[in-house]
Design a protein around this motif. Structure first.
Motif, PDB file in Angstrom:
ATOM      1  N   LEU A  63       0.854  -1.183   0.000  1.00 39.46           N
ATOM      2  CA  LEU A  63       0.000   0.000   0.000  1.00 39.46           C
ATOM      3  C   LEU A  63       0.892   1.236   0.000  1.00 39.46           C
ATOM      4  N   GLU A  65       1.201   5.423   0.489  1.00 31.86           N
ATOM      5  CA  GLU A  65       0.591   6.620   1.063  1.00 31.86           C
ATOM      6  C   GLU A  65       1.667   7.680   1.211  1.00 31.86           C
ATOM      7  N   SER A  72       0.445  -3.286   5.251  1.00 37.06           N
ATOM      8  CA  SER A  72      -0.982  -3.443   5.564  1.00 37.06           C
ATOM      9  C   SER A  72      -1.583  -2.084   5.907  1.00 37.06           C
ATOM     10  N   SER A  73      -2.892  -2.035   5.893  1.00 35.66           N
ATOM     11  CA  SER A  73      -3.563  -0.780   6.231  1.00 35.66           C
ATOM     12  C   SER A  73      -3.382  -0.444   7.713  1.00 35.66           C
ATOM     13  N   ARG A  76      -0.074   1.288   7.986  1.00 39.36           N
ATOM     14  CA  ARG A  76      -0.202   2.630   7.400  1.00 39.36           C
ATOM     15  C   ARG A  76      -0.896   3.575   8.382  1.00 39.36           C
ATOM     16  N   ASP A  77      -1.992   3.110   8.969  1.00 34.62           N
ATOM     17  CA  ASP A  77      -2.739   3.957   9.905  1.00 34.62           C
ATOM     18  C   ASP A  77      -1.907   4.290  11.139  1.00 34.62           C
TER      19      ASP A  77
END
Length: 93
Positions: A63, A65, A72-73, A76-77
Motif C-alpha cells: 500500500l 501513502e 498493511s492498512s 499505514r494507519d
C-alpha cells in the motif's frame, strides 16, 4: 441409403476429431499462459519496504501513502497517526 449413413458417420467422426483437436489446443494455450504467469511471479518484481515494520514485499502487494510503502492498512494507519501526534507535539508551545 447405406451411402448416406456412411457419409453421416464420416462427418460425425471428423467433427468429433475437430472438437478434440480444438480442446487440446485450448488446453495447451492455458498451460502456456499459466507457465508465463508463474514465471513472472517468480521474477518477484520490484521490492519495497514497509515504513512501519521494515518488512520487504512486492510493490504490487504493498500500500502506498504519501511516497511511503506499507505492508498493511493497519501499519499505514499507525504510521500516519504517529506522524500526526509528532507534528502536534512539535507545534505545542
Amino acid at each position: 441409403m447405406n451411402l448416406l449413413i456412411i457419409r453421416i458417420l464420416i462427418f460425425a467422426v471428423l467433427f468429433y476429431a475437430g472438437l478434440k483437436l480444438f480442446s487440446m489446443y485450448r488446453q495447451w494455450q492455458r498451460e502456456r499462459l499459466t507457465q508465463q504467469h508463474q514465471d513472472q511471479q517468480h521474477d518477484g518484481g520490484h521490492m519495497v519496504r514497509c515504513r512501519w515494520c521494515d518488512v520487504h514485499l512486492p510493490e504490487e502487494e504493498a500500500l502506498r501513502e504519501a511516497e511511503q510503502w506499507f505492508c498493511s492498512s493497519a501499519h499505514r494507519d499507525r504510521f500516519l497517526q504517529e506522524q500526526r501526534s509528532q507534528r502536534d507535539n512539535d507545534t505545542d508551545p
